[in-house]
Design an enzyme around this catalytic site. Structure first.
Site, mmCIF file in Angstrom:
data_model
loop_
_atom_site.group_PDB
_atom_site.id
_atom_site.type_symbol
_atom_site.label_atom_id
_atom_site.label_comp_id
_atom_site.label_asym_id
_atom_site.label_seq_id
_atom_site.Cartn_x
_atom_site.Cartn_y
_atom_site.Cartn_z
ATOM 1 N N GLU A 197 0.848 -1.208 0.000
ATOM 2 C CA GLU A 197 0.000 0.000 0.000
ATOM 3 C C GLU A 197 0.876 1.247 0.000
ATOM 4 O OE1 GLU A 197 -3.090 1.208 0.297
ATOM 5 O OE2 GLU A 197 -4.410 -0.188 1.325
ATOM 6 N N ASP A 198 0.322 2.351 -0.470
ATOM 7 C CA ASP A 198 1.042 3.623 -0.398
ATOM 8 C C ASP A 198 0.941 4.263 0.986
ATOM 9 O OD1 ASP A 198 -1.682 4.068 -0.722
ATOM 10 O OD2 ASP A 198 -1.468 5.659 -2.218
ATOM 11 N N ASP B 168 -4.390 5.557 6.004
ATOM 12 C CA ASP B 168 -4.909 6.800 6.572
ATOM 13 C C ASP B 168 -6.013 6.399 7.560
ATOM 14 O OD1 ASP B 168 -5.671 9.465 6.866
ATOM 15 O OD2 ASP B 168 -6.574 9.646 4.905
ATOM 16 N N PHE C 227 -1.713 16.236 4.028
ATOM 17 C CA PHE C 227 -2.043 15.630 2.746
ATOM 18 C C PHE C 227 -0.758 15.611 1.919
ATOM 19 C CE2 PHE C 227 -3.346 15.539 -1.670
ATOM 20 C CZ PHE C 227 -4.180 14.441 -1.637
ATOM 21 N N ARG D 143 2.436 12.316 -9.059
ATOM 22 C CA ARG D 143 2.860 10.950 -8.711
ATOM 23 C C ARG D 143 4.335 10.714 -9.041
ATOM 24 N NH1 ARG D 143 -1.782 7.850 -7.653
ATOM 25 N NH2 ARG D 143 -3.618 8.370 -8.877
HETATM 26 P P1 5GP Z 1 -7.663 5.081 3.840
HETATM 27 O O1 5GP Z 1 -8.678 4.148 3.248
HETATM 28 O O2 5GP Z 1 -6.663 4.420 4.736
HETATM 29 O O3 5GP Z 1 -8.325 6.269 4.500
HETATM 30 O O4 5GP Z 1 -6.895 5.739 2.656
HETATM 31 C C1 5GP Z 1 -6.221 4.995 1.765
HETATM 32 C C2 5GP Z 1 -6.035 5.692 0.435
HETATM 33 O O5 5GP Z 1 -6.350 7.097 0.474
HETATM 34 C C3 5GP Z 1 -4.593 5.603 0.085
HETATM 35 O O6 5GP Z 1 -4.314 4.388 -0.570
HETATM 36 C C4 5GP Z 1 -4.381 6.841 -0.772
HETATM 37 O O7 5GP Z 1 -4.697 6.542 -2.110
HETATM 38 C C5 5GP Z 1 -5.385 7.842 -0.232
HETATM 39 N N1 5GP Z 1 -4.718 8.782 0.722
HETATM 40 C C6 5GP Z 1 -4.811 8.805 2.059
HETATM 41 N N2 5GP Z 1 -4.080 9.817 2.581
HETATM 42 C C7 5GP Z 1 -3.512 10.443 1.525
HETATM 43 C C8 5GP Z 1 -2.627 11.573 1.396
HETATM 44 O O8 5GP Z 1 -2.182 12.228 2.354
HETATM 45 N N3 5GP Z 1 -2.257 11.893 0.116
HETATM 46 C C9 5GP Z 1 -2.701 11.214 -0.982
HETATM 47 N N4 5GP Z 1 -2.266 11.635 -2.164
HETATM 48 N N5 5GP Z 1 -3.530 10.163 -0.903
HETATM 49 C C10 5GP Z 1 -3.919 9.782 0.343
#
Ligand code: 5GP
Length: 182
Positions: free
Chosen positions: A101-102, A105, A155, A168
């Site tokens: 995963e990237d 959050d 963010f 990206r």
């Molecule tokens: P989650 O489901 O954990 O809230 O978020 C997961 C996805 O939200 C990540 O895979 C990513 O694509 C996006 N995301 C969450 N935080 C950030 C951030 O700070 N920057 C960006 N560009 N994408 C985020």
């Protein structure tokens, strides 16, 4: 689209720091999976850079799979709903699965994927590794098995992470001031 451009993105984690930390995490993964084969799943699009750098440092036999999930759309906060744009996977029965995963959050995306895999396959093991961990934003009980960096509630863009599908390709991870995002 908000007014984010390269001139108002500040470096949070440099290219050198990213690469150094990936080597450390890869060493740990190599030790943990010694003698095992691993199916490494890339969660597109955000983890593309991390995935390709990480798998090149893994020394066990690897099979590579790619899926695409989305939860942000054009916004800087999650919609709370995961859109499985493409989640075609081979049979993962008895495989060691490593999800790449990237960023974790809220954890909603990771939880969706972990639940999806456990509901559909009896894997040998399922772990996940994330480039970034935004623990402060978590609203689920998922924790990555491995992560490179913990960040606070910013963010971030770059190194695979986007804003409206831009930035990206940056070699570093950067962030825009809150004032620009408001
Ligand atoms: P989650 O489901 O954990 O809230 O978020 C997961 C996805 O939200 C990540 O895979 C990513 O694509 C996006 N995301 C969450 N935080 C950030 C951030 O700070 N920057 C960006 N560009 N994408 C985020």
């Amino acid at each position: 689209m908000k007014n984010i451009n390269l001139s108002n993105i500040k470096i949070l984690i440099s290219e050198e720091e990213i690469q150094k930390r990936i080597t450390q995490i890869a060493d740990k993964i190599n030790k943990d999976y010694q003698g095992e084969e691993v199916c490494a799943i890339c969660v597109l699009r955000g983890s593309v850079m991390f995935y390709t750098d990480l798998v090149r440092q893994l020394t066990m036999p690897i099979t590579m799979e790619f899926i695409r999930l989305s939860s942000y759309g054009h916004s800087t906060s999650t919609s709370g709903k995961v859109n499985a744009v493409d989640i075609k996977l081979p049979d993962l029965t008895d495989k060691n699965v490593l999800i790449v995963e990237d960023i974790v959050d809220t954890g909603i995306t990771a939880k969706f994927l972990l639940d999806y895999i456990s509901m559909n396959f009896k894997t040998k093991s399922t772990k996940f590794v994330s480039l970034l961990d935004k623990k402060i934003a978590r609203c689920t009980d998922v924790e990555p098995d491995y992560y490179c960096f913990e960040i606070d509630d910013k963010f971030v863009v770059g190194y695979g992470l986007d804003y409206d599908n831009h930035f990206r390709n940056l070699k570093y991870i950067g962030y825009a001031d809150k004032s620009i995002l408001q």
